[in-house]
Write an enzyme that holds these catalytic residues in place. Structure first.
Site: not given
Length: 583
Positions: A450, A493
């Protein structure tokens, strides 16, 4: 008729007749009919000629007149006194009459009567009687002699009448015989016409009608059911064979089309088309290209020979290919030197066929042919090329459909922003991936990554920059893992990386490599270059969990711990991070 000849050995010599031209078979039937009728006519002509010669040799009708004239003269002679000149004259007349009857000639009787004897009498008793008249033309011997001749005449007449009556009866039978012969030949001709002409033509017409109504798919299941069976090698046999070639041709096309429709992707269709070129059409050297109109590029999908040298200029600018640019067949057979990109103009000819769909070229087939005038003039080469075009025409709509379906599938299974596979693809592919790992008894590394503080990038630089950061991060992750590994955009993301067949403990090292690659990368923005970091949680299957989704959850838990520990780090999952016994 042909079937019977093949079924029974003793009838097989008739195959020679059946295999003759229709012209000769019809001529044979007519000729036999004429021959039989001619023989019958000749027989009756010979009989009539025989009777005619008999009449000519034994003209009893003239002798009958001669006897009647002799009896009249004899009666006159008796009425005259003996020794009178008139009686002597009549006796001389009787003698002359007998002489004509013996030797032939013409007798001029009284009152203008003329008796012509073409040939003298041959009957012994009649000849002897006439000779007696010559010796003694007076007295009762003359009457006896004339009656003997008259008896012979009557017998001859009766015999002739009997022969004439017999011939008349045979002539009556002749009409019946001629009618029977005519009927036999009419039936024979009709049966021959039915079996040699009508029935085969009906079968051919029915087959052509079937093709017109049902198309080339009507014979795809069983080609032999559609074949016109005609055993004679005559003109209709030639037509039947041409129709059968047409049927088999369309059946092959239908089977080919059905087969490629069930292929999984465009590449399989190209390979199937290559098999047709190689096996069915015997075109040993060729290349099949796929064209991307959006990028104006083309790539070789199938090369008939691995070392086949082709011009690579058109790969990066497809419009350099004349066939792609024009949408027409480009052939050096008709126009030598027509394509400047062709690398072997001195060694061989080329024949390039564009795959046209909706006005766009989606592929190219380049066929290499032997060099020389012989190739240009060979009829079977041109037939092969036309057949190749037909197979290409059948393949084009299937290729376009599969390309479109593949594009749609990629859109549903790939993230449009980064080009990575999405979570839906993961759900479809995960079971097969896990089954392979378990079968090989290896380890599947699971990295949950991430980007740190990604929201601030969107807030400070805008979503365009945020999208660029996501795209470039995806490229970094893909470049730093193997092609067999799987990179998935898990959401926002967040990225999931699946490392296939790694050694236990190796996943953490790869994760560290990815973290460092992202950290050192500079992202370009309108306000200058920026750097970003990434946090990664690591777990391994089946080392850490018996279920794949449980292992993914453990990697997510490790990622959470990495975030808590300050971000920009790699954290390996340990059981202490997930104390709950239930997942």
């Amino acid at each position: 008729m042909g079937t019977a000849c093949l079924r029974f050995k003793f009838l097989r010599p008739l195959n020679w007749v059946l295999n003759r031209s229709l012209f000769w078979k019809v001529g044979f039937i007519i000729g036999v009919c004429v021959l039989v009728n001619s023989l019958i006519a000749f027989y009756f002509f010979a009989k009539l000629n025989f009777l005619g010669r008999h009449l000519e040799q034994a003209p009893f009708y003239s002798y009958k007149t001669l006897v009647q004239e002799g009896l009249r003269l004899l009666q006159k002679e008796k009425a005259l006194p003996p020794g009178s000149p008139r009686r002597l004259l009549l006796q001389e007349k009787i003698r002359e009459l007998a002489r004509v009857g013996l030797k032939g000639g013409t007798f001029e009787g009284e009152h203008g009567l003329t008796i012509r004897i073409l040939r003298p009498v041959t009957y012994p008793q009649a000849r002897e009687a006439l000779q007696k008249i010559l010796k003694h033309p007076e007295g009762p011997e003359v009457r006896a002699a004339l009656e003997t001749v008259l008896s012979w005449v009557q017998k001859e007449e009766e015999r002739f009448l009997r022969e004439l009556e017999s011939l008349s009866r045979r002539l009556g039978n002749l009409y019946i015989l001629l009618f029977i012969i005519l009927a036999v030949f009419l039936i024979w001709g009709a049966v021959g016409f039915l079996f040699m002409v009508k029935f085969p033509l009906d079968r051919i017409a029915a087959q052509l009608d079937r093709l017109l109504k049902h198309g080339d798919e009507s014979c795809a299941e069983d080609v032999e059911e559609c074949v016109v069976k005609h055993y004679a090698k005559d003109e209709i046999g030639v037509v039947a064979e041409k129709v059968n070639e047409l049927v088999r041709y369309f059946a092959d096309l239908a089977i080919f089309k059905h087969t490629i429709e069930e292929d999984q992707n465009p590449e399989e269709v190209y390979y199937r088309l290559a098999e047709v070129f190689r096996e069915k059409l015997e075109l040993p050297v060729f290349a099949l290209y796929e064209v991307s109109n959006s990028q104006n590029t083309m790539r070789p999908v199938v090369l008939s020979q691995p070392d086949l040298e082709v011009n690579a200029e058109k790969f990066f600018n497809a419009n350099l290919c004349r066939a792609k640019r024009t949408g027409h067949v480009v052939s050096s057979l008709e126009y030598p030197g027509v394509c400047r990109l062709f690398l072997h103009p001195e060694e061989c000819e080329h024949y390039c066929v564009p795959f046209m769909s909706g006005g766009l070229c989606i592929g190219i087939a380049q066929i290499f042919l032997p060099k020389g005038m012989e190739t240009r003039k060979m009829k079977h080469i041109k037939e092969k090329l036309r057949t190749a075009e037909r197979y290409i025409a059948e393949a084009v709509p299937v290729l376009e459909a599969k390309r479109y379906a593949q594009s749609l599938r990629e859109q549903t299974l790939k993230d449009p922003l980064t080009g990575l596979y999405n979570r839906r693809f993961l759900e479809e592919a995960l079971d097969n991936l896990v089954a392979g790992v378990l079968r090989r008894k290896t380890v599947l590394g699971i990295l949950m990554a991430d980007l740190d503080y990604f929201k601030s990038v969107n807030d400070k630089y805008g979503h365009d920059v945020g999208d660029r950061v996501l795209r470039e991060t995806a490229e970094i992750l893909k470049k730093n893992v193997r092609s067999s590994d799987l990179v998935v955009r898990f959401g926002g993301e967040e990225f999931l990386i699946l490392l296939v067949d790694v050694r236990s403990g190796e996943s953490e090292k790869i994760a560290e490599k990815l973290r460092a690659a992202v950290e050192t990368h500079q992202f370009e923005t309108p306000k200058g270059l920026i750097r970003r970091t990434i946090s990664i949680g690591v777990s391994e299957f089946p080392t850490d969990a018996q279920g794949i989704w449980e292992a993914i959850k453990y990697a997510d838990v490790a990622l959470y711990k990495a975030k808590e520990a300050g971000r920009n780090r790699v954290v390996r999952f340990t059981p202490e991070m997930w104390p709950s016994e239930e997942y």
